[in-house]
Design a protein around this motif. Structure first.
Motif, mmCIF file in Angstrom:
data_model
loop_
_atom_site.group_PDB
_atom_site.id
_atom_site.type_symbol
_atom_site.label_atom_id
_atom_site.label_comp_id
_atom_site.label_asym_id
_atom_site.label_seq_id
_atom_site.Cartn_x
_atom_site.Cartn_y
_atom_site.Cartn_z
ATOM 1 N N GLU A 93 0.825 -1.204 0.000
ATOM 2 C CA GLU A 93 0.000 0.000 0.000
ATOM 3 C C GLU A 93 0.863 1.260 0.000
ATOM 4 O OE1 GLU A 93 -2.800 -0.095 3.188
ATOM 5 O OE2 GLU A 93 -3.743 -1.966 2.501
ATOM 6 N N GLN A 96 2.297 1.699 -3.514
ATOM 7 C CA GLN A 96 1.222 2.147 -4.402
ATOM 8 C C GLN A 96 0.940 3.635 -4.192
ATOM 9 O OE1 GLN A 96 -2.792 0.529 -3.704
ATOM 10 N NE2 GLN A 96 -2.888 0.124 -5.887
ATOM 11 N N GLU A 97 0.930 4.067 -2.934
ATOM 12 C CA GLU A 97 0.691 5.482 -2.632
ATOM 13 C C GLU A 97 1.805 6.358 -3.185
ATOM 14 O OE1 GLU A 97 0.641 8.504 1.201
ATOM 15 O OE2 GLU A 97 0.364 6.360 1.535
ATOM 16 N N THR A 100 1.434 6.622 -6.993
ATOM 17 C CA THR A 100 0.257 7.430 -7.326
ATOM 18 C C THR A 100 0.551 8.918 -7.127
ATOM 19 O OG1 THR A 100 -1.271 5.653 -6.727
ATOM 20 C CG2 THR A 100 -2.151 7.893 -6.763
ATOM 21 N N GLY A 195 4.811 0.676 -11.001
ATOM 22 C CA GLY A 195 4.076 0.708 -9.745
ATOM 23 C C GLY A 195 3.106 -0.450 -9.623
ATOM 24 N N GLU A 196 2.397 -0.734 -10.694
ATOM 25 C CA GLU A 196 1.436 -1.836 -10.685
ATOM 26 C C GLU A 196 2.131 -3.181 -10.480
ATOM 27 O OE1 GLU A 196 -0.458 -1.379 -14.421
ATOM 28 O OE2 GLU A 196 -1.671 0.359 -13.820
ATOM 29 N N THR A 199 3.721 -3.544 -6.866
ATOM 30 C CA THR A 199 2.665 -3.759 -5.884
ATOM 31 C C THR A 199 2.141 -5.186 -5.951
ATOM 32 O OG1 THR A 199 2.011 -1.432 -6.012
ATOM 33 C CG2 THR A 199 0.413 -2.972 -5.090
#
Length: 210
Positions: A93, A96-97, A100, A195-196, A199
């Motif tokens: 998480e 991912q943050e 983003t 990122g994808e 994660t």
């Protein structure tokens, strides 16, 4: 960055503020134009300071460069990566943050200048041991923060096959490469994919490790 004074020769009773203005100006220049492409006389003019003031705080360009790395670059990695990952519920998480947030900021700016740490690492690491040591210290702190978060995710109190340090190195290396690609193409697409994938990999690995 602090507001420049109206006159570059104006005296100041705030030596620390002047030093910070010099470091801010150099950080912006070194991480965009490059260390070697940024002349001291340009930095002096852009910061709005005298040659004497520059020499007082930073007698050499190398001293200014080290201050940029140890203060501003380390601070950028801390606020952009380390703090969000540590504060997140899980490593996945947190990562991912981070992605983003970075992608949103780059899309807002409309330009990709690259990672400040990567930019200076590629330019300076091979030519000076002091620069190399300062840069590696930041990379080490970055990797350690991710590895420690992974350990917390799994609450390890016994032998485990999961290599936390290797995974942390993969995260930092993958992000660094994706940012370099994003800079080269002026597109956030590589960052979105990276990122994808990171994660997804970390979620799968941590679930298997529980």
């Amino acid at each position: 960055m602090a507001e420049r004074p109206a006159s570059p020769n104006r005296r100041t009773n705030d030596p620390e503020g002047l030093r910070q203005r010099l470091v801010d100006t150099a950080f912006a220049a070194f991480t965009t134009r490059g260390y070697h492409s940024s002349a001291l006389h340009e930095l002096k003019r852009e910061a709005g300071v005298t040659g004497g003031a520059l020499a007082h705080h930073f007698p050499t360009k190398k001293a200014l460069g080290l201050a940029v790395i140890e203060d501003r670059v380390a601070e950028a990695v801390e606020s952009t990566w380390i703090t969000p990952v540590r504060a997140a519920t899980t490593t996945a998480e947190g990562i991912q943050e981070v992605f983003t947030t970075i992608i949103s900021e780059l899309e807002r700016k409309g330009v990709v200048s690259g990672c400040p740490l990567n930019n200076l690492a590629l330019e300076l690491s091979r030519e000076d041991e002091a620069f190399q040591a300062a840069i590696e210290a930041i990379f080490l702190r970055w990797r350690t923060a991710i590895a420690d978060k992974l350990r917390a995710d799994l609450r390890v109190d016994r032998a485990c096959d999961f290599d936390f340090d290797a995974m942390a190195t993969l995260v930092v290396a993958a992000y660094s490469g994706a940012m370099a690609m994003a800079k080269a193409t002026q597109s956030v697409a590589p960052l979105k994919v990276c990122g994808e994938q990171l994660t997804s990999i970390i979620r799968n690995q941590t679930q298997q490790g529980r």
